[in-house]
Design a protein around this motif. Structure first.
Motif, PDB file in Angstrom:
ATOM      1  N   SER A 119      30.317  45.173  31.516  1.00  0.00           N
ATOM      2  CA  SER A 119      29.667  44.483  32.623  1.00  0.00           C
ATOM      3  C   SER A 119      30.359  43.156  32.916  1.00  0.00           C
ATOM      4  O   SER A 119      30.523  42.768  34.077  1.00  0.00           O
ATOM      5  CB  SER A 119      28.186  44.255  32.315  1.00  0.00           C
ATOM      6  OG  SER A 119      27.542  43.625  33.409  1.00  0.00           O
ATOM      7  N   LEU A 120      30.780  42.448  31.862  1.00  0.00           N
ATOM      8  CA  LEU A 120      31.551  41.219  32.064  1.00  0.00           C
ATOM      9  C   LEU A 120      32.845  41.512  32.811  1.00  0.00           C
ATOM     10  O   LEU A 120      33.225  40.781  33.735  1.00  0.00           O
ATOM     11  CB  LEU A 120      31.890  40.564  30.719  1.00  0.00           C
ATOM     12  CG  LEU A 120      30.800  39.839  29.948  1.00  0.00           C
ATOM     13  CD1 LEU A 120      31.405  39.176  28.723  1.00  0.00           C
ATOM     14  CD2 LEU A 120      30.103  38.822  30.809  1.00  0.00           C
ATOM     15  N   VAL A 121      33.530  42.574  32.401  1.00  0.00           N
ATOM     16  CA  VAL A 121      34.788  42.937  33.050  1.00  0.00           C
ATOM     17  C   VAL A 121      34.554  43.308  34.509  1.00  0.00           C
ATOM     18  O   VAL A 121      35.332  42.948  35.397  1.00  0.00           O
ATOM     19  CB  VAL A 121      35.480  44.093  32.289  1.00  0.00           C
ATOM     20  CG1 VAL A 121      36.700  44.604  33.057  1.00  0.00           C
ATOM     21  CG2 VAL A 121      35.898  43.635  30.896  1.00  0.00           C
ATOM     22  N   LEU A 122      33.447  44.028  34.779  1.00  0.00           N
ATOM     23  CA  LEU A 122      33.109  44.376  36.157  1.00  0.00           C
ATOM     24  C   LEU A 122      32.929  43.118  36.998  1.00  0.00           C
ATOM     25  O   LEU A 122      33.519  42.990  38.081  1.00  0.00           O
ATOM     26  CB  LEU A 122      31.835  45.218  36.179  1.00  0.00           C
ATOM     27  CG  LEU A 122      31.183  45.473  37.538  1.00  0.00           C
ATOM     28  CD1 LEU A 122      32.141  46.185  38.483  1.00  0.00           C
ATOM     29  CD2 LEU A 122      29.886  46.260  37.371  1.00  0.00           C
ATOM     30  N   SER A 123      32.127  42.183  36.528  1.00  0.00           N
ATOM     31  CA  SER A 123      31.910  40.950  37.276  1.00  0.00           C
ATOM     32  C   SER A 123      33.203  40.162  37.433  1.00  0.00           C
ATOM     33  O   SER A 123      33.510  39.659  38.518  1.00  0.00           O
ATOM     34  CB  SER A 123      30.857  40.089  36.569  1.00  0.00           C
ATOM     35  OG  SER A 123      29.590  40.697  36.596  1.00  0.00           O
TER      36      SER A 123
END
Length: 270
Positions: free
Chosen positions: A83-87
């Motif tokens: 999710s961090l990578v997505l953001s």
């Protein structure tokens, strides 16, 4: 009619009809329940990292970030880091598009846009993967309880100087914990942006599906959202920018994607 406006209106009608179709929503709820039994959300990755989101919510995140154009995203709950990578990748895409529109050369490390992630236990293998990822320069991680005062102060320090902030809450799912997260982080949400509370669907699951968890029906993110909205209405709160704090539940997003882990959890600051 202008074809762009014609298509926009068609989509708006589609979304409205979905929201009015109780049978369709009922089928969706059954699908969501059974997908949880099969751990469906664990099947997907984003740029190589497990994202642990259903694809429809990934689409929603993309649309929210593109529309609101935040400079800072605050996330509680890191897990594998997807999710961090997505953001981070969406923030990098904003940088890229800004550079194209301005006719400038993009320096990937010069932008202030970043995502701050908090988790009570960032496991060594996940930390190593996050720190070695190409998006690492846009990610800041903080280990500790998301509601611990020292952690909240660290996040607030990172938020200093940012005008467009988005918040995603996805850590411990008990009512008490999520309500404390909302009190700590929702005020950082900038006007027109979103505070998204994930896994509100726990409220709608059969009791046996949460028998081994400290949360369940009546004690979960959705009940915390409801309680927080009542507090804002009854007592009032100030946002970090000093203005009145108020959120509307954006059901349009929920009806658009139909399948979501954040029913009643897309909170738009108004």
């Amino acid at each position: 009619m202008d074809p762009v406006e014609d298509f926009r209106q068609r989509v708006a009608r589609n979304i409205r009809r979905i929201g009015e179709d109780r049978d369709f929503i009922g089928l969706t709820n059954i699908w969501v329940r059974e997908s949880i039994r099969k751990e469906y959300a664990q099947n997907f990755t984003w740029l190589g990292r497990p994202v642990i989101q259903v694809p429809q919510d990934v689409y929603a995140i993309q649309e929210l970030i593109w529309t609101c154009r935040p400079d800072l995203i605050i996330e509680t709950g890191i897990a594998h880091g997807g999710s961090l990578v997505l953001s981070a990748s969406m923030l990098a895409m904003l940088d890229y598009c800004d550079a194209i529109e301005a006719g400038t050369v993009l320096d990937p490390r010069a932008s202030r846009r970043k995502v701050v992630g908090v988790d009570i236990d960032i496991r060594a293998h996940n930390r190593a993967a996050i720190e070695s990822h190409p998006m690492a320069h846009k990610m800041v991680t903080i280990q500790g309880s998301s509601i611990a005062s020292e952690v909240v102060e660290q996040v607030k320090a990172h938020a200093q100087g940012y005008d467009r902030i988005m918040v995603f809450l996805d850590s411990n799912h008990t009512h008490e914990h999520v309500l404390a997260e909302l009190e700590a982080y929702a005020p950082l949400t900038s006007k027109g942006s979103y505070c998204v509370v994930w896994d509100t669907g726990v409220e709608d699951l059969p009791d046996e599906m949460c028998a081994d968890r400290p949360w369940g029906r009546g004690d979960n993110p959705k009940t915390a959202v409801w309680a927080y909205q009542r507090l804002l209405s009854a007592e009032g709160r100030k946002a970090a920018d000093g203005e009145r704090l108020a959120f509307e539940t954006d059901k349009t997003i929920e009806h658009k994607i139909a399948i979501t882990a954040a029913a009643d959890g897309f909170l738009r600051r108004i």
